[in-house]
Design a protein around this motif. Structure first.
Motif, PDB file in Angstrom:
ATOM      1  N   ASP A  70       0.674  -1.113  -0.112  1.00  0.00           N
ATOM      2  CA  ASP A  70       0.206   0.001  -0.154  1.00  0.00           C
ATOM      3  C   ASP A  70       0.996   0.978  -0.231  1.00  0.00           C
ATOM      4  OD1 ASP A  70      -2.184  -2.078   0.488  1.00  0.00           O
ATOM      5  OD2 ASP A  70      -1.924  -1.701   1.932  1.00  0.00           O
ATOM      6  N   ALA A 132      -1.795   5.178  -9.613  1.00  0.00           N
ATOM      7  CA  ALA A 132      -3.332   3.903  -9.451  1.00  0.00           C
ATOM      8  C   ALA A 132      -3.910   3.491 -10.715  1.00  0.00           C
ATOM      9  CB  ALA A 132      -4.757   4.088  -8.902  1.00  0.00           C
ATOM     10  N   ASN A 141      -3.067  -5.663  -6.933  1.00  0.00           N
ATOM     11  CA  ASN A 141      -4.219  -4.736  -6.044  1.00  0.00           C
ATOM     12  C   ASN A 141      -3.052  -4.096  -5.279  1.00  0.00           C
ATOM     13  OD1 ASN A 141      -2.782  -7.091  -3.753  1.00  0.00           O
ATOM     14  ND2 ASN A 141      -4.307  -7.838  -5.125  1.00  0.00           N
ATOM     15  N   ASN A 143      -3.311  -1.004  -2.308  1.00  0.00           N
ATOM     16  CA  ASN A 143      -4.522   0.506  -1.932  1.00  0.00           C
ATOM     17  C   ASN A 143      -3.305   1.527  -1.940  1.00  0.00           C
ATOM     18  OD1 ASN A 143      -7.174   0.346  -0.295  1.00  0.00           O
ATOM     19  ND2 ASN A 143      -5.533  -0.891   0.257  1.00  0.00           N
ATOM     20  N   SER A 170     -11.413   2.888  -9.515  1.00  0.00           N
ATOM     21  CA  SER A 170     -11.010   1.588  -9.057  1.00  0.00           C
ATOM     22  C   SER A 170     -10.200   2.361  -7.925  1.00  0.00           C
ATOM     23  CB  SER A 170      -9.382   0.973  -9.549  1.00  0.00           C
ATOM     24  OG  SER A 170      -8.598   1.796  -9.549  1.00  0.00           O
ATOM     25  N   ASN A 171      -9.012   1.911  -6.408  1.00  0.00           N
ATOM     26  CA  ASN A 171      -8.888   2.436  -5.213  1.00  0.00           C
ATOM     27  C   ASN A 171      -7.680   3.774  -5.628  1.00  0.00           C
ATOM     28  OD1 ASN A 171      -6.501   1.802  -3.686  1.00  0.00           O
ATOM     29  ND2 ASN A 171      -8.334   1.332  -2.357  1.00  0.00           N
ATOM     30  N   ILE A 173      -7.478   6.774  -2.628  1.00  0.00           N
ATOM     31  CA  ILE A 173      -7.664   7.577  -1.451  1.00  0.00           C
ATOM     32  C   ILE A 173      -7.064   9.022  -1.158  1.00  0.00           C
ATOM     33  CG2 ILE A 173      -7.974   7.389   0.642  1.00  0.00           C
ATOM     34  CD1 ILE A 173      -7.697   4.386   1.133  1.00  0.00           C
ATOM     35  N   LYS A 236      -9.714   1.903   3.529  1.00  0.00           N
ATOM     36  CA  LYS A 236      -8.978   0.825   3.411  1.00  0.00           C
ATOM     37  C   LYS A 236      -9.807  -0.236   2.629  1.00  0.00           C
ATOM     38  CE  LYS A 236      -5.257  -2.887   4.441  1.00  0.00           C
ATOM     39  NZ  LYS A 236      -4.636  -3.610   5.709  1.00  0.00           N
ATOM     40  N   ASP A 237      -9.586  -0.510   1.404  1.00  0.00           N
ATOM     41  CA  ASP A 237      -9.576  -1.164   0.034  1.00  0.00           C
ATOM     42  C   ASP A 237     -10.576  -1.064  -0.666  1.00  0.00           C
ATOM     43  OD1 ASP A 237      -7.513  -3.495   0.505  1.00  0.00           O
ATOM     44  OD2 ASP A 237      -8.682  -4.013   1.854  1.00  0.00           O
ATOM     45  N   ILE A 238     -11.023   0.089  -0.190  1.00  0.00           N
ATOM     46  CA  ILE A 238     -12.192   1.011  -1.277  1.00  0.00           C
ATOM     47  C   ILE A 238     -12.156   0.650  -2.876  1.00  0.00           C
ATOM     48  CG2 ILE A 238     -11.241   2.878  -1.533  1.00  0.00           C
ATOM     49  CD1 ILE A 238     -14.738   4.087  -0.943  1.00  0.00           C
ATOM     50  N   ASP A 239     -12.990   0.560  -3.745  1.00  0.00           N
ATOM     51  CA  ASP A 239     -12.561  -0.307  -4.965  1.00  0.00           C
ATOM     52  C   ASP A 239     -13.609   1.143  -5.897  1.00  0.00           C
ATOM     53  OD1 ASP A 239     -15.776   0.328  -4.584  1.00  0.00           O
ATOM     54  OD2 ASP A 239     -16.150  -1.280  -5.489  1.00  0.00           O
ATOM     55  N   HIS A 240     -13.101   2.450  -5.544  1.00  0.00           N
ATOM     56  CA  HIS A 240     -13.738   3.493  -6.593  1.00  0.00           C
ATOM     57  C   HIS A 240     -12.978   4.522  -5.366  1.00  0.00           C
ATOM     58  CE1 HIS A 240     -16.984   3.754  -3.398  1.00  0.00           C
ATOM     59  NE2 HIS A 240     -16.514   4.994  -3.227  1.00  0.00           N
TER      60      HIS A 240
END
Length: 586
Positions: A70, A132, A141, A143, A170-171, A173, A236-240
């Motif tokens: 990450d 990203a 994958n 973050n 996708s992820n 943050i 964490k691991d959000i998809d957007h």
């Protein structure tokens, strides 16, 4: 020697160790980190307030996420001291003997937990969006986290980053550290919107991030460790893409930094007990001379607007702002805007005076050429920090002469003393032919002669000699004086000494006259030689028998190299210069 062997921080050698500590232990680590930030900055200078305010966010990131899988990108990276302490670089804060082992900014050469050398603002969202996208293209994958704030959101690149981040499926943050400050107080409509979000606990419909199509989460107390851990675990691991807007206190944990936020954004060495500055410099300053002259002009009725992009402390503009509030505009961190805005002011009859630091001016290169120089309106600009320095590679100020010299239709003047500086400023505020840039000297205030008119550049010949001519530009005129004396002592040569006045315009008549009784011309400039003043002189003499020696900085990005070492490397000591001259004329 480690000054704090009992600190829990000593147990942390990598982010994995953070995860093994209890919340109570981590709170103690937060206190330790703050203490170390204050101690180190008090000793050698550095960013104080930004690092104190981001401690809980940093600890929470490394507690929740799995660096380096990450990845976190720090905007400006002047808030990365706590991150460095938790990623294997704690000795650079625990042991004074190692204070200079790491830079004050992120650096991928130091650690696998850093990804960019960054010292300028508003970059993190764009960088993180690129990372990203690359992750997605490789079907990987993990973050990607961008940390931005401390005034950085006002930079145009930050808005460009937000706009394009919204396209990701996708992820991503984005942690927006909202401490209600830039280097100085924040200004403008954007910050009124942020204030509304804070006042409504993130519920206001006036929301830039949502308007851009981004998900949004507000955190009222970003200096609470448990809250930050909880929030980061949720995203964490959000998809957007999502913006996590955290409300923090700049300077948290050190009262002088809380009470004097602007002063403690970055501070020279200070006394820990009360935050008072060590080694206070008194006496004349070029800053004061400039501001006093602008005050006289304003009092005389001239419509002057002093403009800076979030660096008022560099030019002592705070007192000017208080005395002339209607003649002052801090445009926040928006260097490009400052130039184009000034051009608009000049086009409609005002007299803008833009204050810029050399290392930040490059962010506005297109505006310098396309908006300011192409249109030819009489914008006046003061550039500070243009000199060879031991700063980080992110903050080198040696490229301004080469950069500005490549742009037609503007004049870059290089005063050598107080009288020249003020006479150049007065002339610049009177003439209407073109933009004028003045390079503020970095030396102690010197006094001397000055002209009244710089419409034509006429070099000032301070000493008429023979065989060798020395052209000492701006602050390096003093070095020229030293070389002239050394040449007389060592080689019995009475060298001609010249003040070139301008970094951009050659005095062809004087340069041609030197051909009569000189065989060598020496140029001295406190800047990179590539594209600089010396190269222009060298080119002028290319088809003649005149020999030319150029002295200045090499084309390189140095990183925390002592000035004395750089002077030795570049042969900028009088003895070295005389030796080089001797080899050429013997």
């Amino acid at each position: 020697m480690n000054q704090h062997p009992d600190y829990i921080l000593n147990q942390i050698n990598s982010p994995k160790d953070v995860k093994n500590l209890t919340i109570d232990d981590l709170k103690k680590v937060a206190t330790e980190i703050r203490q170390l930030v204050v101690e180190k900055d008090a000793a050698i200078g550095g960013h104080v307030g930004p690092n104190l305010g981001i401690v809980e966010t940093t600890i929470a990131f490394h507690y929740v996420f799995d660096s380096p899988k990450d990845k976190v990108v720090w905007d400006i990276s002047h808030q990365s001291y706590p991150h460095k302490m938790l990623t294997g670089r704690k000795e650079a804060f625990l042991d004074p003997d190692h204070y200079r082992d790491v830079t004050g900014y992120s650096n991928q050469d130091e650690s696998e937990h850093d990804y960019f050398k960054v010292g300028h603002t508003s970059t993190s969202i764009a960088l993180a969006t690129g990372m990203a996208k690359a992750r997605d293209m490789k079907d990987e994958n993990g973050n990607i986290v961008a940390v931005i704030g401390d005034g950085s959101m006002s930079g145009g690149l930050a808005l460009e980053g937000l706009n394009n981040a919204a396209k990701l499926k996708s992820n991503l943050i984005i942690i927006f550290n909202d401490n209600q400050m830039s280097i100085d107080d924040v200004n403008g409509g954007m910050y009124k919107m942020f204030s509304e979000l804070r006042e409504t606990n993130g519920q206001s419909s006036n929301n830039l991030f949502k308007a851009m199509g981004l998900d949004y989460r507000y955190v009222d107390n970003g200096n609470d460790l448990e809250t930050m851990i909880s929030v980061l675990e949720e995203v964490k691991d959000i998809d957007h893409p999502i913006v996590v807007h955290i409300n923090t206190l700049k300077g948290e944990g050190y009262q002088p930094a809380i009470e004097r936020k602007r002063e403690f954004h970055w501070h020279v060495p200070f006394n820990v007990e009360d935050g008072s500055t060590k080694n206070v410099v008194t006496g004349e300053s070029y800053n004061k001379l400039i501001l006093d002259e602008l005050g006289r002009q304003i009092d005389g009725g001239k419509p002057i607007m002093a403009i800076n992009a979030a660096i008022p402390g560099a030019f002592d503009l705070v007192s000017f702002k208080e005395k002339y509030p209607n003649n002052y505009d801090d445009v926040d961190i928006a260097e490009q805007y400052s130039i184009t805005y000034a051009t608009g002011l000049a086009a409609n009859g005002a007299r803008p005076v833009v204050f810029h630091n050399s290392t930040f001016l490059q962010r506005a290169y297109d505006q310098l050429e396309h908006d300011m120089a192409l249109n030819g309106y009489p914008v006046v600009m003061l550039v500070k920090g243009g000199h060879i320095t031991e700063n980080s590679n992110t903050h080198q100020g040696i490229f301004d002469i080469g950069m500005i010299s490549s742009i037609p239709n503007l004049e870059y003047l290089a005063p050598t003393n107080a009288e020249e500086l003020i006479s150049m400023l007065r002339w610049a505020l009177t003439q209407t032919d073109k933009p004028v840039v003045i390079r503020e000297p970095i030396t102690e205030v010197r006094h001397g002669e000055a002209d009244d008119d710089y419409t034509e550049i006429n070099y000032r010949v301070a000493n008429q000699g023979e065989k060798v001519a020395i052209l000492g530009l701006g602050a390096f005129y003093k070095l020229g004086e030293d070389v002239q004396r050394k040449l007389k002592e060592v080689l019995n040569i009475n060298a001609t000494l010249i003040n070139p006045i301008s970094a951009t315009t050659l005095d062809v008549e004087t340069l041609n006259n030197l051909k009569k009784d000189h065989e060598l011309v020496v140029t001295l400039e406190d800047a990179s030689m590539v594209g600089g003043f010396g190269e222009k002189v060298d080119y002028f003499y290319a088809n003649s028998e005149m020999k030319v020696l150029n002295f200045g900085a090499q084309k390189e990005l140095t990183d925390m190299v002592p000035v004395e070492e750089l002077y030795d490397r570049y042969h900028l000591n009088p003895e070295q210069i005389v030796d080089d001259i001797k080899r050429v004329i013997d």
